[in-house]
Design a protein around this motif. Structure first.
Motif, PDB file in Angstrom:
ATOM      1  N   SER A 127       0.987  -1.284   0.006  1.00  0.00           N
ATOM      2  CA  SER A 127       0.042   0.047   0.102  1.00  0.00           C
ATOM      3  C   SER A 127       1.027   1.212  -0.136  1.00  0.00           C
ATOM      4  CB  SER A 127      -0.831  -0.025   1.388  1.00  0.00           C
ATOM      5  OG  SER A 127      -1.823   1.187   0.948  1.00  0.00           O
ATOM      6  N   TYR A 128       0.390   2.408  -0.144  1.00  0.00           N
ATOM      7  CA  TYR A 128       1.087   3.508  -0.037  1.00  0.00           C
ATOM      8  C   TYR A 128       0.547   4.758   0.843  1.00  0.00           C
ATOM      9  CZ  TYR A 128      -1.671   5.609  -3.622  1.00  0.00           C
ATOM     10  OH  TYR A 128      -2.815   6.101  -4.142  1.00  0.00           O
ATOM     11  N   GLN A 129       1.405   5.502   1.617  1.00  0.00           N
ATOM     12  CA  GLN A 129       0.894   6.733   1.996  1.00  0.00           C
ATOM     13  C   GLN A 129       1.687   7.988   1.270  1.00  0.00           C
ATOM     14  OE1 GLN A 129       0.781   7.495   6.539  1.00  0.00           O
ATOM     15  NE2 GLN A 129       0.691   5.042   6.634  1.00  0.00           N
ATOM     16  N   VAL A 130       0.968   9.104   1.483  1.00  0.00           N
ATOM     17  CA  VAL A 130       1.311  10.494   1.105  1.00  0.00           C
ATOM     18  C   VAL A 130       1.521  11.368   2.346  1.00  0.00           C
ATOM     19  CG1 VAL A 130       1.151  12.400  -0.219  1.00  0.00           C
ATOM     20  CG2 VAL A 130       0.265  10.124  -1.462  1.00  0.00           C
ATOM     21  N   ALA A 131       2.844  11.783   2.511  1.00  0.00           N
ATOM     22  CA  ALA A 131       2.798  12.671   3.940  1.00  0.00           C
ATOM     23  C   ALA A 131       3.868  13.587   3.817  1.00  0.00           C
ATOM     24  CB  ALA A 131       2.992  11.651   5.070  1.00  0.00           C
ATOM     25  N   ASP A 132       3.598  14.768   3.800  1.00  0.00           N
ATOM     26  CA  ASP A 132       4.655  15.819   3.588  1.00  0.00           C
ATOM     27  C   ASP A 132       5.472  15.944   5.356  1.00  0.00           C
ATOM     28  OD1 ASP A 132       6.184  17.970   3.662  1.00  0.00           O
ATOM     29  OD2 ASP A 132       4.867  19.454   2.806  1.00  0.00           O
ATOM     30  N   PHE A 133       6.655  15.620   5.492  1.00  0.00           N
ATOM     31  CA  PHE A 133       7.435  15.290   6.591  1.00  0.00           C
ATOM     32  C   PHE A 133       7.712  16.810   6.986  1.00  0.00           C
ATOM     33  CE2 PHE A 133       8.520  10.603   6.199  1.00  0.00           C
ATOM     34  CZ  PHE A 133       7.393  10.313   6.305  1.00  0.00           C
ATOM     35  N   HIS A 134       7.497  17.963   6.383  1.00  0.00           N
ATOM     36  CA  HIS A 134       7.681  19.289   7.054  1.00  0.00           C
ATOM     37  C   HIS A 134       6.536  19.383   7.969  1.00  0.00           C
ATOM     38  CE1 HIS A 134       9.518  20.267   2.945  1.00  0.00           C
ATOM     39  NE2 HIS A 134      10.377  21.043   3.582  1.00  0.00           N
ATOM     40  N   GLN A 170      17.078  25.228   6.207  1.00  0.00           N
ATOM     41  CA  GLN A 170      16.161  25.124   7.062  1.00  0.00           C
ATOM     42  C   GLN A 170      15.294  23.862   6.563  1.00  0.00           C
ATOM     43  OE1 GLN A 170      15.323  26.847   9.743  1.00  0.00           O
ATOM     44  NE2 GLN A 170      13.539  25.430   9.976  1.00  0.00           N
ATOM     45  N   HIS A 171      15.163  23.783   5.273  1.00  0.00           N
ATOM     46  CA  HIS A 171      14.274  22.564   4.826  1.00  0.00           C
ATOM     47  C   HIS A 171      14.985  21.392   5.180  1.00  0.00           C
ATOM     48  CE1 HIS A 171      10.845  24.394   2.419  1.00  0.00           C
ATOM     49  NE2 HIS A 171      11.768  25.466   2.506  1.00  0.00           N
ATOM     50  N   LEU A 172      16.256  21.276   5.303  1.00  0.00           N
ATOM     51  CA  LEU A 172      16.922  19.974   5.234  1.00  0.00           C
ATOM     52  C   LEU A 172      16.955  19.544   7.046  1.00  0.00           C
ATOM     53  CD1 LEU A 172      20.008  20.555   3.159  1.00  0.00           C
ATOM     54  CD2 LEU A 172      18.271  18.752   2.917  1.00  0.00           C
ATOM     55  N   LEU A 173      16.961  20.708   7.576  1.00  0.00           N
ATOM     56  CA  LEU A 173      16.888  20.457   9.252  1.00  0.00           C
ATOM     57  C   LEU A 173      15.429  19.784   9.665  1.00  0.00           C
ATOM     58  CD1 LEU A 173      18.833  23.690  10.605  1.00  0.00           C
ATOM     59  CD2 LEU A 173      19.575  21.034  10.513  1.00  0.00           C
ATOM     60  N   VAL A 205      14.986  16.563  11.735  1.00  0.00           N
ATOM     61  CA  VAL A 205      14.010  16.646  12.858  1.00  0.00           C
ATOM     62  C   VAL A 205      12.861  15.395  12.296  1.00  0.00           C
ATOM     63  CG1 VAL A 205      12.030  17.700  13.919  1.00  0.00           C
ATOM     64  CG2 VAL A 205      14.206  19.110  13.391  1.00  0.00           C
ATOM     65  N   ALA A 206      12.353  15.262  11.050  1.00  0.00           N
ATOM     66  CA  ALA A 206      11.548  14.201  10.962  1.00  0.00           C
ATOM     67  C   ALA A 206      12.011  12.786  10.991  1.00  0.00           C
ATOM     68  CB  ALA A 206      11.092  14.651   9.584  1.00  0.00           C
ATOM     69  N   THR A 207      13.378  12.801  10.752  1.00  0.00           N
ATOM     70  CA  THR A 207      13.867  11.414  11.173  1.00  0.00           C
ATOM     71  C   THR A 207      13.874  10.983  12.499  1.00  0.00           C
ATOM     72  OG1 THR A 207      15.467  11.611   8.848  1.00  0.00           O
ATOM     73  CG2 THR A 207      16.233  10.108  10.752  1.00  0.00           C
ATOM     74  N   MET A 208      14.331  12.006  13.188  1.00  0.00           N
ATOM     75  CA  MET A 208      14.261  11.871  14.677  1.00  0.00           C
ATOM     76  C   MET A 208      12.790  11.423  15.263  1.00  0.00           C
ATOM     77  SD  MET A 208      16.982  14.458  15.972  1.00  0.00           S
ATOM     78  CE  MET A 208      17.150  13.911  17.846  1.00  0.00           C
ATOM     79  N   MET A 252      26.215  21.725   4.320  1.00  0.00           N
ATOM     80  CA  MET A 252      24.715  21.462   4.900  1.00  0.00           C
ATOM     81  C   MET A 252      24.686  20.140   5.156  1.00  0.00           C
ATOM     82  SD  MET A 252      22.080  23.908   2.604  1.00  0.00           S
ATOM     83  CE  MET A 252      23.103  23.495   0.990  1.00  0.00           C
ATOM     84  N   PHE A 253      25.026  19.452   4.028  1.00  0.00           N
ATOM     85  CA  PHE A 253      24.817  17.732   4.179  1.00  0.00           C
ATOM     86  C   PHE A 253      25.751  17.135   5.303  1.00  0.00           C
ATOM     87  CE2 PHE A 253      22.886  18.498   0.052  1.00  0.00           C
ATOM     88  CZ  PHE A 253      21.335  17.968   0.341  1.00  0.00           C
ATOM     89  N   THR A 254      26.911  17.459   5.518  1.00  0.00           N
ATOM     90  CA  THR A 254      27.689  16.713   6.497  1.00  0.00           C
ATOM     91  C   THR A 254      27.136  17.120   7.894  1.00  0.00           C
ATOM     92  OG1 THR A 254      29.179  18.796   6.266  1.00  0.00           O
ATOM     93  CG2 THR A 254      29.996  17.032   5.013  1.00  0.00           C
ATOM     94  N   ALA A 255      26.467  18.302   8.224  1.00  0.00           N
ATOM     95  CA  ALA A 255      26.090  18.769   9.282  1.00  0.00           C
ATOM     96  C   ALA A 255      24.573  18.005   9.604  1.00  0.00           C
ATOM     97  CB  ALA A 255      25.722  20.253   9.395  1.00  0.00           C
TER      98      ALA A 255
END
Length: 272
Positions: free
Chosen positions: A63-70, A115-118, A123-126, A163-166
């Motif tokens: 199945s699938y889900q659509v979710a904006d992790f912002h 800001q978007h990456l954070l 944050v969403a990962t955590m 950005m990405f290393t941080a």
């Protein structure tokens, strides 16, 4: 009778960011190993439908889900619905992340990209890994795999490198800590991909083509399938004694390339 330690039959897997790219490759390989797979996309429903259709053709439930992790509310709803899909989650691979190197996002300034990456990559990962991880620990089993970046270990020049290393370095540090929080019931590991030929790599400059192949001891770009194979291994019983680790998937990092001078032209930066 020999046991197939890579068999994931009767397992329920959830893969974020699996509408395309690395996430899609992971979802398909988990399905090939026997898992039922819940697909996720941030906004591109058609991509999620396509991934699910390919999984269905492999004879697996999906199945699938659509979710904006912002949106933290969307993160929480995603976790609720992911768990409710089959009443459990045995394997959770968090491959969702923002592409700020191609498309409209490539035109954002440094502050906007950061800001978007954070918000999404850190944050969403955590929040999502903690939410599902607690449920998995209570259920008594499970495996979580996150995605970091191999360059975070030694740094990389330029806007994108900073950005990405941080952000990815923080993801890997969090993964090690989450492993301690969820043990012994849930195994938690991360993959640190090197130069993987995703959308950006398909149209990049000769400079970055040479750098990507030069920084791998195997002399080539990695593929989404290379990363997926590592994810399936870490999720499988074959990795039952691997926990709290960061697995580089980079063809063997070529440290001699670090002696090369820094990039000075903005046109040579991955952020452009």
């Amino acid at each position: 009778m020999q046991t197939n330690h890579f068999c994931l039959a009767d397992s329920v897997a959830v893969v974020t960011g699996s509408g395309s790219g690395i996430g899609k490759a992971i979802a398909l390989q988990l399905a090939q190993a026997g898992a039922a797979v819940l697909v996720h996309t941030g906004s591109r429903q058609a991509h999620a439908e396509q991934t699910s259709a390919e999984i269905r053709r492999l004879g697996r439930e999906t199945s699938y889900q659509v979710a904006d992790f912002h949106d933290t509310g969307a993160q929480d709803r995603f976790c609720e619905q992911a768990w409710a899909w089959r009443g459990k989650v045995d394997i959770f691979v968090h491959a969702a992340g923002l592409d700020v190197l191609t498309g409209q996002a490539a035109e954002w300034d440094f502050e906007t990209k950061l800001q978007h990456l954070l918000e999404v990559d850190l944050v969403a990962t955590m929040r999502i890994c903690r939410n599902l991880g607690k449920r998995m620990k209570t259920s008594g089993r499970g495996s979580i795999v996150t995605l970091g970046w191999d360059q975070a270990d030694h740094g990389m020049e330029g806007d994108s490198g900073e950005m990405f290393t941080a952000v990815k370095g923080a993801v890997m540090a969090f993964t090690r800590s989450l492993a301690k929080s969820l043990s012994p019931e849930v195994r938690v590991n991360a993959i640190a991909p090197g130069w993987i030929k995703t959308k950006w790599g398909e149209s990049t400059s000769k400079y970055w083509e040479a750098r990507a192949t030069g920084e791998s001891q195997l002399g080539r770009w990695g593929t989404a399938e290379d990363v997926a194979a590592a994810a399936v291994f870490l999720a499988s019983p074959a990795a039952k004694f691997i926990h709290g680790q960061i697995l580089p998937v980079n063809g063997g990092f070529n440290h001699s390339q670090l002696a090369r001078g820094p990039v000075t032209s903005a046109s040579e930066s991955p952020a452009s």
